[in-house]
Design a protein around this motif. Sequence first.
Motif, PDB file in Angstrom:
ATOM      1  N   THR A   5       0.840  -1.198   0.000  1.00 41.47           N
ATOM      2  CA  THR A   5       0.000   0.000   0.000  1.00 41.47           C
ATOM      3  C   THR A   5       0.874   1.247   0.000  1.00 41.47           C
ATOM      4  O   THR A   5       0.630   2.195  -0.764  1.00 41.47           O
ATOM      5  N   ASP A   9       0.976   4.221  -2.619  1.00 43.01           N
ATOM      6  CA  ASP A   9       0.582   5.497  -2.030  1.00 43.01           C
ATOM      7  C   ASP A   9       1.651   6.565  -2.253  1.00 43.01           C
ATOM      8  O   ASP A   9       1.336   7.733  -2.505  1.00 43.01           O
ATOM      9  N   ASP A 154      -7.173   1.316   8.412  1.00 47.97           N
ATOM     10  CA  ASP A 154      -6.982   2.594   7.711  1.00 47.97           C
ATOM     11  C   ASP A 154      -6.107   2.400   6.474  1.00 47.97           C
ATOM     12  O   ASP A 154      -6.358   2.993   5.423  1.00 47.97           O
ATOM     13  N   ARG A 157      -8.178   0.811   3.837  1.00 48.29           N
ATOM     14  CA  ARG A 157      -9.054   1.809   3.207  1.00 48.29           C
ATOM     15  C   ARG A 157      -8.282   2.618   2.171  1.00 48.29           C
ATOM     16  O   ARG A 157      -8.810   2.939   1.098  1.00 48.29           O
ATOM     17  N   ARG A 158      -7.035   2.931   2.506  1.00 47.15           N
ATOM     18  CA  ARG A 158      -6.198   3.656   1.553  1.00 47.15           C
ATOM     19  C   ARG A 158      -5.947   2.793   0.324  1.00 47.15           C
ATOM     20  O   ARG A 158      -6.009   3.270  -0.819  1.00 47.15           O
ATOM     21  N   LYS A 160      -7.871   0.456  -0.793  1.00 44.37           N
ATOM     22  CA  LYS A 160      -9.137   0.382  -1.528  1.00 44.37           C
ATOM     23  C   LYS A 160      -9.298   1.602  -2.432  1.00 44.37           C
ATOM     24  O   LYS A 160      -9.690   1.488  -3.600  1.00 44.37           O
ATOM     25  N   ALA A 161      -8.967   2.783  -1.885  1.00 44.44           N
ATOM     26  CA  ALA A 161      -9.058   4.018  -2.671  1.00 44.44           C
ATOM     27  C   ALA A 161      -8.079   4.015  -3.838  1.00 44.44           C
ATOM     28  O   ALA A 161      -8.358   4.595  -4.901  1.00 44.44           O
ATOM     29  N   LEU A 162      -6.947   3.334  -3.660  1.00 36.46           N
ATOM     30  CA  LEU A 162      -5.934   3.241  -4.713  1.00 36.46           C
ATOM     31  C   LEU A 162      -6.243   2.140  -5.721  1.00 36.46           C
ATOM     32  O   LEU A 162      -5.552   1.999  -6.723  1.00 36.46           O
ATOM     33  N   GLY A 163      -7.271   1.331  -5.437  1.00 29.52           N
ATOM     34  CA  GLY A 163      -7.653   0.259  -6.338  1.00 29.52           C
ATOM     35  C   GLY A 163      -6.784  -0.980  -6.241  1.00 29.52           C
ATOM     36  O   GLY A 163      -6.686  -1.748  -7.216  1.00 29.52           O
ATOM     37  N   ALA A 196     -12.519  -2.365   6.634  1.00 30.11           N
ATOM     38  CA  ALA A 196     -12.415  -1.440   5.497  1.00 30.11           C
ATOM     39  C   ALA A 196     -13.492  -1.678   4.453  1.00 30.11           C
ATOM     40  O   ALA A 196     -13.566  -0.961   3.453  1.00 30.11           O
ATOM     41  N   ILE A 198     -13.787  -4.377   2.525  1.00 32.13           N
ATOM     42  CA  ILE A 198     -13.215  -5.045   1.364  1.00 32.13           C
ATOM     43  C   ILE A 198     -13.514  -6.538   1.442  1.00 32.13           C
ATOM     44  O   ILE A 198     -13.244  -7.189   2.450  1.00 32.13           O
TER      45      ILE A 198
END
Length: 207
Positions: A5, A9, A154, A157-158, A160-163, A196, A198
């Motif tokens: 991640t 990120d 957390d 979740r990051r 997930k936002a990044l795919g 999260a 997912i």
Amino acid sequence: MDSITLLYDMSERIALAVTFDYGSKHNAREIPFARLHCERLGIEHLVIPLSFMQQYFQSSLLKGGEDIPEGHYAADNMKSTVVPFRNGIMLSIAAGLAESRGLQYVMMANHSGDHSIYPDCTPQFVEAMSQATKTGTYPGIELLVPYTNITKADIARRGKALGLDYAETWSCYKGGEHHCGRCGTCVERREALAEAGISDPTEYEES
């Protein structure tokens, strides 16, 4: 999960990624995923052997050590997975490598869930280590540890936002063909993904 991640990120700031092959039971499962993601992002990837750690250090995480305990990280038995001063050793090498490459920072993906078990993941440790690398190198190498005070959920979740597809990561300390689903890191992985929101893509032995 955590390192991959962070890799995505912070990819625009990463010039070099390093995996340390220190004789853990799961190194052989982690390294191919690290290589895969670095190739995908076009980031140079080094694998640095630290075989002396397996030879001289005591930890259930290392090949030849006792069995990996099962249960949650909150349990005292998980302390057997500590590899003494592992992050201190690896960060020291990374700082020397950064200075040799003309780089200014070293990054690590420790998070708040690590603090109760692993002393070399705590805010106090990374602050002291960053001061040591800054003082002990000519360019003043510093540590960047953006996940220190957040949870693994957390981080998920990051991701997930990044795919990110967490099927392309490895957590299990046992290093078998599939995740065991029962050791501390498997339990933590399951909980983080669920929190999260997912759907867990992990193949577990018990499934």
